[in-house]
Design a protein around this motif. Structure first.
Motif, PDB file in Angstrom:
ATOM      1  N   VAL A   1       0.836  -1.201   0.000  1.00  0.00           N
ATOM      2  CA  VAL A   1       0.000   0.000   0.000  1.00  0.00           C
ATOM      3  C   VAL A   1       0.875   1.256   0.000  1.00  0.00           C
ATOM      4  CG1 VAL A   1      -2.044  -1.028   1.055  1.00  0.00           C
ATOM      5  CG2 VAL A   1      -0.210  -0.140   2.521  1.00  0.00           C
TER       6      VAL A   1
ATOM      7  N   LEU B   1       0.703   3.206  -3.052  1.00  0.00           N
ATOM      8  CA  LEU B   1      -0.513   3.969  -3.320  1.00  0.00           C
ATOM      9  C   LEU B   1      -0.440   5.373  -2.735  1.00  0.00           C
ATOM     10  CD1 LEU B   1      -3.122   1.186  -2.436  1.00  0.00           C
ATOM     11  CD2 LEU B   1      -2.153   1.711  -4.673  1.00  0.00           C
TER      12      LEU B   1
ATOM     13  N   ARG C   1       0.356   6.402   1.078  1.00  0.00           N
ATOM     14  CA  ARG C   1      -0.495   6.116   2.229  1.00  0.00           C
ATOM     15  C   ARG C   1      -0.637   7.274   3.226  1.00  0.00           C
ATOM     16  NH1 ARG C   1       3.259   1.388   4.900  1.00  0.00           N
ATOM     17  NH2 ARG C   1       5.216   2.537   5.004  1.00  0.00           N
TER      18      ARG C   1
ATOM     19  N   GLU D   1      -7.574   1.416  -4.733  1.00  0.00           N
ATOM     20  CA  GLU D   1      -6.667   0.988  -5.797  1.00  0.00           C
ATOM     21  C   GLU D   1      -6.508   1.998  -6.924  1.00  0.00           C
ATOM     22  OE1 GLU D   1      -8.253  -2.686  -3.763  1.00  0.00           O
ATOM     23  OE2 GLU D   1      -9.062  -0.764  -4.453  1.00  0.00           O
TER      24      GLU D   1
ATOM     25  N   ASN E   1      -1.642  -5.300  -3.094  1.00  0.00           N
ATOM     26  CA  ASN E   1      -1.066  -4.241  -2.248  1.00  0.00           C
ATOM     27  C   ASN E   1      -1.447  -4.505  -0.793  1.00  0.00           C
ATOM     28  OD1 ASN E   1      -1.940  -2.892  -5.035  1.00  0.00           O
ATOM     29  ND2 ASN E   1      -0.133  -1.804  -4.286  1.00  0.00           N
TER      30      ASN E   1
ATOM     31  N   VAL F   1      -1.404  -4.353   3.315  1.00  0.00           N
ATOM     32  CA  VAL F   1      -1.099  -3.394   4.380  1.00  0.00           C
ATOM     33  C   VAL F   1      -0.061  -4.056   5.288  1.00  0.00           C
ATOM     34  CG1 VAL F   1      -3.296  -2.183   4.259  1.00  0.00           C
ATOM     35  CG2 VAL F   1      -3.135  -4.269   5.621  1.00  0.00           C
TER      36      VAL F   1
ATOM     37  N   ILE G   1      -6.011  -4.094  -2.971  1.00  0.00           N
ATOM     38  CA  ILE G   1      -5.583  -3.841  -1.602  1.00  0.00           C
ATOM     39  C   ILE G   1      -5.990  -5.048  -0.759  1.00  0.00           C
ATOM     40  CG2 ILE G   1      -6.111  -2.493   0.482  1.00  0.00           C
ATOM     41  CD1 ILE G   1      -6.329  -0.025  -1.297  1.00  0.00           C
TER      42      ILE G   1
ATOM     43  N   CYS H   1      -6.470  -5.929   3.010  1.00  0.00           N
ATOM     44  CA  CYS H   1      -6.567  -5.322   4.333  1.00  0.00           C
ATOM     45  C   CYS H   1      -7.777  -5.883   5.063  1.00  0.00           C
ATOM     46  CB  CYS H   1      -6.677  -3.807   4.207  1.00  0.00           C
ATOM     47  SG  CYS H   1      -6.941  -2.932   5.768  1.00  0.00           S
TER      48      CYS H   1
ATOM     49  N   PHE I   1      -8.175   2.289   4.844  1.00  0.00           N
ATOM     50  CA  PHE I   1      -8.081   1.616   3.553  1.00  0.00           C
ATOM     51  C   PHE I   1      -9.435   1.053   3.135  1.00  0.00           C
ATOM     52  CE2 PHE I   1      -3.892   1.493   5.450  1.00  0.00           C
ATOM     53  CZ  PHE I   1      -3.077   1.864   4.404  1.00  0.00           C
TER      54      PHE I   1
ATOM     55  N   ASN J   1     -11.154  -1.812   1.361  1.00  0.00           N
ATOM     56  CA  ASN J   1     -10.831  -3.184   0.945  1.00  0.00           C
ATOM     57  C   ASN J   1     -11.961  -3.840   0.153  1.00  0.00           C
ATOM     58  OD1 ASN J   1     -12.774  -3.689   2.868  1.00  0.00           O
ATOM     59  ND2 ASN J   1     -11.475  -4.921   4.217  1.00  0.00           N
TER      60      ASN J   1
END
Length: 324
Positions: free
Chosen positions: A112, A115, A117, A126, A164, A166, A223, A225, A290, A292
């Motif tokens: 992540v 991305l 963060r 995403e 991605n 976490v 992602i 998570c 995040f 998800n």
């Protein structure tokens, strides 16, 4: 035949175990010593490195799918060149080898951090990417550029997907990697921040990777998570399962600034990675959420393990592993 890079790491080793348990033929790279974990004896180990193009191409012989898990994870400013070399150039080598070997599918384990963060006013999804304004780590930058190599491969005809994750929770060598979070709790580290972050069980990461690889999904990123939680609550749960004292001293921004500067000075003399850097201090204080939902839309049957359950299981595994 499936090839795994980074099979000695937390994700790679758990992935290898899961695939071997399913009876899937697995080949994996190792650099100096063959890793030891349940089922490792069933893996076809090949000495090589993602920076060694020749050994990488040889390892790809007869391979149909590749899980690229190898990477350097560091927030030490002194490791900037190593991060760029291994994460970006290494991934470019893997992509090129996949294209040359006509591999059916590549799954790349990103982060992540790629991305961007540091976004406190919106949930990260995403559609986002690293930028100077949204990321404070060289690591995040190199993971973003690593993804660009994978997308470049897709443009040249490679079937690929990106995940991605976490912060990944799992039992392993707690002297390094994310397993070290548990050692921090076991050692009764007293400080906590008001920051929040995403957490996910390594077993869930592996299940998601296998499910995505076995599907027809391509040219997507996901992602991984389970939940976004405060660092204080996560460390408190870890400490409680170890029977240790939970964090009880709040870290202010002023104190954090003093600590990371002191750690930088100390690292110059010891040669060891600093416990806290300017980058990690900022990340620990940020309140990040995040989204998800994308993975669940593509795979409705997938369900994450509650973080509390993961922490309880992993603490038990670490107690057994380290005879605590």
């Amino acid at each position: 035949m499936i090839l795994i890079t980074g099979a000695s790491g937390l994700v790679g080793s758990h992935l290898a175990q899961a695939l071997v348990a399913r009876g899937v033929p697995v080949r994996a790279l190792y650099r100096s010593a063959v890793p030891s974990f349940p089922g490792a004896e069933k893996v076809d180990w090949v000495k090589g490195d993602i920076l060694d193009v020749i050994s990488l191409e040889e390892a790809m012989a007869g391979v149909t799918r590749v899980y690229h898990c190898a990477a350097v994870v560091s927030f030490n400013p002194k490791k900037k060149k190593m991060l760029q070399h291994v994460n970006v150039e290494g991934t470019a080598n893997v992509v090129n080898a996949c294209l040359a070997a006509d591999v059916e599918k590549l799954l790349f384990v990103s982060s992540v951090a790629a991305l961007g963060r540091i976004r406190e006013n919106v949930a990260i999804d995403e559609t986002m990417n690293w930028s100077e304004e949204t990321s404070n780590s060289e690591y995040g930058k190199t993971k973003y550029f690593s993804e660009m190599e994978v997308w470049r491969g897709m443009g040249e005809g490679l079937d690929a997907v990106v995940v991605n994750p976490v912060i990944i929770l799992g039992s392993g060598d707690w002297e390094k990697g994310s397993s070290g979070l548990f050692k921090t709790a076991y050692d009764e580290f007293p400080w906590y921040t008001e920051g929040t972050g995403g957490f996910v069980d390594v077993q869930d990461v592996v299940r998601a990777m296998i499910q995505i690889m076995d599907s027809d999904v391509s040219a997507e990123r996901f992602i991984l998570c389970a939940d976004s939680l405060s660092y204080r609550s996560v460390f408190t749960q870890m400490a409680q399962h170890f029977g240790k004292r939970a964090p009880h001293k709040k870290v202010t921004s002023f104190l954090a600034a003093l600590v990371w500067r002191w750690e930088a000075i100390k690292a110059r003399f010891t040669g060891k990675d600093p416990i806290l850097t300017k980058e990690t201090a900022r990340t620990a204080a940020a309140k990040v959420r995040f989204n998800n939902s994308k993975l669940k839309k593509f795979f409705p049957s997938f369900a994450y393990t509650p973080v509390e359950e993961s922490i309880q299981r992993i603490c038990g595994e670490l107690k057994e592993l380290h005879n605590l």
